[in-house]
Design an enzyme around this catalytic site. Structure first.
Site, mmCIF file in Angstrom:
data_model
loop_
_atom_site.group_PDB
_atom_site.id
_atom_site.type_symbol
_atom_site.label_atom_id
_atom_site.label_comp_id
_atom_site.label_asym_id
_atom_site.label_seq_id
_atom_site.Cartn_x
_atom_site.Cartn_y
_atom_site.Cartn_z
ATOM 1 N N PRO A 25 79.530 -2.215 11.654
ATOM 2 C CG PRO A 25 81.425 -2.481 12.964
ATOM 3 C CD PRO A 25 80.960 -1.871 11.677
ATOM 4 C CD GLN A 27 71.939 -0.293 18.507
ATOM 5 O OE1 GLN A 27 72.364 -0.753 19.557
ATOM 6 N NE2 GLN A 27 70.647 -0.288 18.212
ATOM 7 C CG LEU A 30 81.734 3.064 12.820
ATOM 8 C CD1 LEU A 30 82.408 1.722 12.538
ATOM 9 C CD2 LEU A 30 82.712 4.199 12.554
ATOM 10 C CB SER A 33 70.759 3.765 10.371
ATOM 11 O OG SER A 33 71.227 5.010 10.875
ATOM 12 C CB SER A 34 72.931 7.634 7.433
ATOM 13 O OG SER A 34 74.256 7.423 7.835
ATOM 14 C CG ASP A 77 77.138 10.348 9.896
ATOM 15 O OD1 ASP A 77 78.333 10.666 10.028
ATOM 16 O OD2 ASP A 77 76.425 9.961 10.841
#
Length: 233
Positions: A25, A27, A30, A33-34, A77
């Site tokens: 999901p 924003q 979690l 993007s990375s 992350d």
């Protein structure tokens, strides 16, 4: 390409195209993007046949987000996405070392079964990670005592969490997870809906915290998946 130039690695000229699909999901904290950047990095390493030490892949990926995209974040992350599974991370300066001009720390892959986990998120009230973290990072850089002390406490919680996992002490681990959130709440101005999510879990008898990027304990239990397709032409 910057890394390859610094290591005098010559890349052959071939075109490629990248398509991606993710079930993370957007924003909601979690690390979606990375995850895409790590997946892309893996594709490029395989496509060009370049050997990049695993220890510095998180740092290389983070530099893309921070330097190229202007997204605030930390190594946690990226470490868990590179190493996968359950990883204990020690970012103390005594653990810092340079590999090929990039900084790495102590990352310990824990060969244990994770305790029962659950994941909850609220997509209707999401926000970009940089919006959430820029203020706290600035306060830390300015040496605000409450923030600095909290970050040190997060590190201690992570060390104690590691021991709880190794000994199978799930009750202790649950207590540490709750303490992590309580510490976070003491320095962040959290929206009421975020607090309610955690309190709802606690009323059900479960421990709860955010999968936040500034805390090391979260990386012991955060499980992420991402799929990416890399094609050539």
């Amino acid at each position: 390409m910057d890394y390859c130039r610094s290591q005098n690695i010559r890349l052959y000229e071939r075109n490629f195209a990248i398509r991606y699909e993710s079930n993370i999901p957007r924003q909601v904290g979690l690390a979606g993007s990375s995850a895409l950047i790590i997946a892309t990095l893996r594709c490029l390493i395989e496509f060009y046949g370049v050997a990049v030490p695993l220890e510095i892949q998180p740092t290389l990926a983070l530099s893309v987000e921070v330097d190229e995209l202007g997204i605030a974040g930390g190594l946690q992350d990226r470490v868990i996405q590179c190493y996968e599974g359950i990883v204990y991370m020690d970012f103390d300066r005594s653990q810092e070392r340079q590999i090929h001009g990039l900084t790495a720390y102590h990352y310990e892959q824990m060969q244990i079964q994770p305790p029962p986990l659950y994941l909850a998120y609220h997509t209707n009230l999401s926000e970009p990670t940089e919006k959430f973290h820029n203020d706290i990072r600035g306060r830390f850089d300015q040496g605000e005592p409450a923030v600095v002390d909290a970050m040190q406490h997060f590190a201690q919680l992570a060390a104690e969490g590691r021991e709880a996992l190794l000994t199978g002490d799930q009750e202790r681990l649950a207590t540490l997870i709750n303490e992590n959130f309580d510490t976070r709440r003491s320095i962040y101005r959290l929206p009421e809906w975020q607090v309610q999510m955690v309190e709802t879990a606690r009323t059900c008898g479960a421990s709860a915290k955010f999968a936040g990027r500034e805390e090391r304990l979260s990386e012991l239990i955060e499980l992420l998946k991402c799929w990416i397709i890399c094609g050539t032409n």
